[in-house]
Design a protein around this motif. Structure first.
Motif, PDB file in Angstrom:
ATOM      1  N   ASN A  94       0.864  -1.174   0.000  1.00  0.00           N
ATOM      2  CA  ASN A  94       0.000   0.000   0.000  1.00  0.00           C
ATOM      3  C   ASN A  94       0.901   1.226   0.000  1.00  0.00           C
ATOM      4  O   ASN A  94       1.640   1.450   0.956  1.00  0.00           O
ATOM      5  CB  ASN A  94      -0.893  -0.036   1.240  1.00  0.00           C
ATOM      6  CG  ASN A  94      -1.925   1.058   1.235  1.00  0.00           C
ATOM      7  OD1 ASN A  94      -1.592   2.234   1.165  1.00  0.00           O
ATOM      8  ND2 ASN A  94      -3.182   0.675   1.341  1.00  0.00           N
ATOM      9  N   ARG A 121     -12.876   7.312  -4.080  1.00  0.00           N
ATOM     10  CA  ARG A 121     -13.575   6.410  -3.154  1.00  0.00           C
ATOM     11  C   ARG A 121     -14.080   7.181  -1.927  1.00  0.00           C
ATOM     12  O   ARG A 121     -14.261   6.622  -0.872  1.00  0.00           O
ATOM     13  CB  ARG A 121     -12.624   5.288  -2.722  1.00  0.00           C
ATOM     14  CG  ARG A 121     -12.035   4.460  -3.850  1.00  0.00           C
ATOM     15  CD  ARG A 121     -12.959   3.454  -4.406  1.00  0.00           C
ATOM     16  NE  ARG A 121     -13.359   2.537  -3.344  1.00  0.00           N
ATOM     17  CZ  ARG A 121     -14.390   1.714  -3.433  1.00  0.00           C
ATOM     18  NH1 ARG A 121     -15.101   1.670  -4.517  1.00  0.00           N
ATOM     19  NH2 ARG A 121     -14.706   0.928  -2.428  1.00  0.00           N
ATOM     20  N   ARG A 126      -7.847   6.368  -5.371  1.00  0.00           N
ATOM     21  CA  ARG A 126      -7.116   5.109  -5.310  1.00  0.00           C
ATOM     22  C   ARG A 126      -7.065   4.435  -6.671  1.00  0.00           C
ATOM     23  O   ARG A 126      -8.000   4.511  -7.460  1.00  0.00           O
ATOM     24  CB  ARG A 126      -7.832   4.201  -4.307  1.00  0.00           C
ATOM     25  CG  ARG A 126      -7.150   2.910  -4.016  1.00  0.00           C
ATOM     26  CD  ARG A 126      -7.844   2.166  -2.922  1.00  0.00           C
ATOM     27  NE  ARG A 126      -9.050   1.498  -3.426  1.00  0.00           N
ATOM     28  CZ  ARG A 126     -10.027   1.045  -2.664  1.00  0.00           C
ATOM     29  NH1 ARG A 126     -10.009   1.206  -1.361  1.00  0.00           N
ATOM     30  NH2 ARG A 126     -11.060   0.440  -3.190  1.00  0.00           N
ATOM     31  N   CYS A 127      -5.933   3.760  -6.915  1.00  0.00           N
ATOM     32  CA  CYS A 127      -5.789   2.911  -8.092  1.00  0.00           C
ATOM     33  C   CYS A 127      -4.800   1.801  -7.739  1.00  0.00           C
ATOM     34  O   CYS A 127      -4.164   1.835  -6.689  1.00  0.00           O
ATOM     35  CB  CYS A 127      -5.322   3.706  -9.316  1.00  0.00           C
ATOM     36  SG  CYS A 127      -3.768   4.590  -9.109  1.00  0.00           S
ATOM     37  N   TYR A 128      -4.686   0.832  -8.624  1.00  0.00           N
ATOM     38  CA  TYR A 128      -3.805  -0.306  -8.385  1.00  0.00           C
ATOM     39  C   TYR A 128      -2.936  -0.556  -9.608  1.00  0.00           C
ATOM     40  O   TYR A 128      -3.369  -0.367 -10.740  1.00  0.00           O
ATOM     41  CB  TYR A 128      -4.620  -1.580  -8.106  1.00  0.00           C
ATOM     42  CG  TYR A 128      -5.348  -1.549  -6.792  1.00  0.00           C
ATOM     43  CD1 TYR A 128      -4.778  -2.107  -5.660  1.00  0.00           C
ATOM     44  CD2 TYR A 128      -6.606  -0.958  -6.691  1.00  0.00           C
ATOM     45  CE1 TYR A 128      -5.448  -2.083  -4.446  1.00  0.00           C
ATOM     46  CE2 TYR A 128      -7.286  -0.931  -5.477  1.00  0.00           C
ATOM     47  CZ  TYR A 128      -6.700  -1.496  -4.366  1.00  0.00           C
ATOM     48  OH  TYR A 128      -7.355  -1.477  -3.172  1.00  0.00           O
ATOM     49  N   LEU A 136       0.186  -7.128  -6.453  1.00  0.00           N
ATOM     50  CA  LEU A 136      -0.700  -5.984  -6.491  1.00  0.00           C
ATOM     51  C   LEU A 136      -0.141  -4.870  -5.609  1.00  0.00           C
ATOM     52  O   LEU A 136       0.319  -5.130  -4.496  1.00  0.00           O
ATOM     53  CB  LEU A 136      -2.088  -6.401  -5.994  1.00  0.00           C
ATOM     54  CG  LEU A 136      -3.219  -5.426  -6.197  1.00  0.00           C
ATOM     55  CD1 LEU A 136      -3.482  -5.201  -7.692  1.00  0.00           C
ATOM     56  CD2 LEU A 136      -4.478  -5.944  -5.512  1.00  0.00           C
ATOM     57  N   GLU A 138      -1.369  -1.103  -4.227  1.00  0.00           N
ATOM     58  CA  GLU A 138      -2.370  -0.044  -4.128  1.00  0.00           C
ATOM     59  C   GLU A 138      -1.648   1.288  -4.020  1.00  0.00           C
ATOM     60  O   GLU A 138      -0.690   1.428  -3.265  1.00  0.00           O
ATOM     61  CB  GLU A 138      -3.247  -0.242  -2.893  1.00  0.00           C
ATOM     62  CG  GLU A 138      -4.257   0.878  -2.697  1.00  0.00           C
ATOM     63  CD  GLU A 138      -5.080   0.739  -1.437  1.00  0.00           C
ATOM     64  OE1 GLU A 138      -5.060   1.667  -0.614  1.00  0.00           O
ATOM     65  OE2 GLU A 138      -5.727  -0.322  -1.265  1.00  0.00           O
ATOM     66  N   GLY A 140      -2.648   5.254  -3.193  1.00  0.00           N
ATOM     67  CA  GLY A 140      -3.753   6.069  -2.724  1.00  0.00           C
ATOM     68  C   GLY A 140      -3.318   7.426  -2.226  1.00  0.00           C
ATOM     69  O   GLY A 140      -2.182   7.628  -1.813  1.00  0.00           O
TER      70      GLY A 140
END
Length: 157
Positions: A94, A121, A126-128, A136, A138, A140
């Motif tokens: 993250n 959101r 946020r994006c990934y 993955l 994240e 943010g």
């Protein structure tokens, strides 16, 4: 320490606290040079140690990478390997940024592949994205959360 760290890195660049603890993130990777370049380039990390393990200092944290392998005497029943299915995730990195639109544009220009552009959101934008092994990540930026507004649920529009 110059014989064990990358050029210019010092003992202060290593995740070795003199008191208390630090939190790092360990990744099993299939190609250390490729992953090292990704985290150094996309997240503006500083390579502290090239291999065995590879350590990249990113902002105020470290990403530690090594190839997978079989059990060792301190983890006798554990096998390390990269994700089998990138669409099934039990944890992820993250990353919090000050300006998500700038990060998205800069990282995209460097070759990062995002699942979607940043999405609002309510509590955050946020994006990934994925790293070379499919992990993955994240990305943010706190927005509404700073004003006490919580994230919308999947059922809200």
């Amino acid at each position: 320490m110059s014989d064990v760290t990358s050029a210019g890195a010092t003992a202060d660049d290593l995740p070795a606290p003199t008191e208390g603890l630090v939190l790092t993130h360990f990744l099993v990777v299939s190609d250390v040079p490729r992953s090292r370049a990704f985290y150094a380039d996309i997240l503006d990390g500083r390579v502290v140690l090239d291999e065995n393990p590879c350590i990249v200092k990113v902002a105020n944290s470290w990403i530690i990478m090594n190839p997978g392998g079989g059990p060792t005497d301190d983890k006798p029943d554990v096998v390390l390997r990269t994700p089998e299915n990138p669409n099934t995730v039990s944890s992820f990195l993250n990353v919090r940024v000050a300006d998500i639109h700038d990060f998205y544009a800069t990282a995209s220009a460097k070759g990062a592949e995002f699942l979607t552009p940043p999405i609002d959101r309510r509590a955050e934008l946020r994006c990934y994205m994925r790293d070379p092994d499919g992990y993955l990540i994240e990305v943010g930026q706190a927005t509404g959360l700073l004003r006490g507004i919580l994230a919308r649920t999947d059922t809200e529009t």
